[in-house]
Design a protein around this motif. Structure first.
Motif, PDB file in Angstrom:
ATOM      1  N   VAL A 124      48.869  36.491  43.234  1.00 26.11           N
ATOM      2  CA  VAL A 124      48.015  36.612  44.410  1.00 26.11           C
ATOM      3  C   VAL A 124      48.176  35.407  45.333  1.00 26.11           C
ATOM      4  CG1 VAL A 124      45.599  36.737  45.164  1.00 26.11           C
ATOM      5  CG2 VAL A 124      46.341  37.982  43.127  1.00 26.11           C
TER       6      VAL A 124
ATOM      7  N   PHE B 151      46.210  34.417  39.511  1.00 23.77           N
ATOM      8  CA  PHE B 151      45.488  33.731  40.587  1.00 23.77           C
ATOM      9  C   PHE B 151      45.882  32.256  40.575  1.00 23.77           C
ATOM     10  CE2 PHE B 151      42.860  37.303  39.236  1.00 23.77           C
ATOM     11  CZ  PHE B 151      42.490  37.892  40.445  1.00 23.77           C
TER      12      PHE B 151
ATOM     13  N   PHE C 246      45.184  38.798  48.706  1.00 23.10           N
ATOM     14  CA  PHE C 246      44.104  38.867  47.728  1.00 23.10           C
ATOM     15  C   PHE C 246      43.518  40.272  47.605  1.00 23.10           C
ATOM     16  CE2 PHE C 246      39.854  38.516  46.031  1.00 23.10           C
ATOM     17  CZ  PHE C 246      40.020  37.628  44.988  1.00 23.10           C
TER      18      PHE C 246
ATOM     19  N   ILE D 274      47.312  40.246  36.898  1.00 28.48           N
ATOM     20  CA  ILE D 274      47.035  39.592  38.179  1.00 28.48           C
ATOM     21  C   ILE D 274      46.960  38.088  37.922  1.00 28.48           C
ATOM     22  CG2 ILE D 274      45.529  39.418  40.182  1.00 28.48           C
ATOM     23  CD1 ILE D 274      44.384  42.163  39.497  1.00 28.48           C
TER      24      ILE D 274
ATOM     25  N   LYS E 139      45.679  47.589  42.646  1.00 26.35           N
ATOM     26  CA  LYS E 139      45.081  47.887  41.339  1.00 26.35           C
ATOM     27  C   LYS E 139      44.703  49.365  41.270  1.00 26.35           C
ATOM     28  CE  LYS E 139      41.407  46.358  38.259  1.00 26.35           C
ATOM     29  NZ  LYS E 139      40.147  45.612  38.207  1.00 26.35           N
TER      30      LYS E 139
ATOM     31  N   GLU F 126      44.560  37.554  34.697  1.00 25.07           N
ATOM     32  CA  GLU F 126      43.819  38.675  34.135  1.00 25.07           C
ATOM     33  C   GLU F 126      44.815  39.764  33.764  1.00 25.07           C
ATOM     34  OE1 GLU F 126      39.653  38.232  36.658  1.00 25.07           O
ATOM     35  OE2 GLU F 126      41.063  39.822  37.215  1.00 25.07           O
TER      36      GLU F 126
ATOM     37  N   ASP G 192      46.167  42.972  46.444  1.00 27.83           N
ATOM     38  CA  ASP G 192      46.548  42.877  45.033  1.00 27.83           C
ATOM     39  C   ASP G 192      45.410  43.207  44.074  1.00 27.83           C
ATOM     40  OD1 ASP G 192      49.118  42.117  45.746  1.00 27.83           O
ATOM     41  OD2 ASP G 192      48.734  39.976  45.497  1.00 27.83           O
ATOM     42  N   THR G 193      44.191  42.796  44.425  1.00 29.25           N
ATOM     43  CA  THR G 193      43.076  42.952  43.486  1.00 29.25           C
ATOM     44  C   THR G 193      42.321  44.266  43.642  1.00 29.25           C
ATOM     45  OG1 THR G 193      41.535  41.772  44.947  1.00 29.25           O
ATOM     46  CG2 THR G 193      42.734  40.453  43.292  1.00 29.25           C
TER      47      THR G 193
END
Length: 177
Positions: free
Chosen positions: A104, A132, A109, A130, A117, A139, A112-113
């Motif tokens: 990310v 960070f 942000f 993911i 997802k 994660e 991607d999250t």
């Protein structure tokens, strides 16, 4: 001169950082160096594990994963495709990889999250990592019957694990430091 003439007549790869997310074209800037260093470290770890255990192919961006032409065409940072699934490796990846990783950045942000997802879950990507970098955190999500569930999470010197690639462990600080 023959090589140059030959090259000029062939269609060479045209780099394109455009992704299509839910039918909308999204152009991202090239990643910063820290992003690429993290990706390189992850690639080394995943590639060594896959090769040692004869599991499949590890590929890195930029490489299109086409879930649905014109609807969802993305460029994950790292792609794992098992030997059983290698038929999806063509000019680009045409189908559903087994595992995807996104590193990310500030500009990616939400994509991607949330967006990616949801896309990866919708098409059935078994595992989604993911990373960070700003928080030295990873994660790992595993696809269950009703969607992604967090399987492993770690920060700093903690270790994250893969459910899909049993035995694959990554110490977060080894890739984010």
């Amino acid at each position: 001169m023959e090589l140059l003439a030959s090259i000029e007549t062939k269609n060479l790869q045209d780099w394109d950082l455009v992704q299509i997310i839910n039918g909308e074209e999204i152009m991202s800037p090239s990643p910063i160096s820290r992003h690429q260093i993290i990706l390189s470290e992850l690639n080394d770890i995943f590639k060594a594990f896959a090769k040692k255990n004869k599991l499949g192919k590890i590929l890195i961006s930029p490489l299109d994963v086409i879930f649905e032409e014109g609807i969802n065409r993305v460029q994950p940072d790292l792609i794992y495709i098992s030997d059983e699934n290698k038929g999806i490796i063509k000019d680009w990846i045409r189908g559903v990889p087994d595992l995807l990783v996104e590193v990310v950045s500030k500009g990616s942000f939400y994509i991607d999250t949330v967006d990616k997802k949801e896309i990866y879950q919708k098409y059935g990507v078994k595992e989604y990592w993911i990373v960070f970098p700003e928080y030295d955190t990873i994660e790992v999500f595993s696809l269950e019957n009703d969607g992604y569930k967090i399987f492993s999470k770690g920060t700093d010197d903690e270790i994250v694990k893969s459910k899909l690639l049993e035995g694959l462990e990554v110490k977060v600080s080894d890739i984010t430091a």
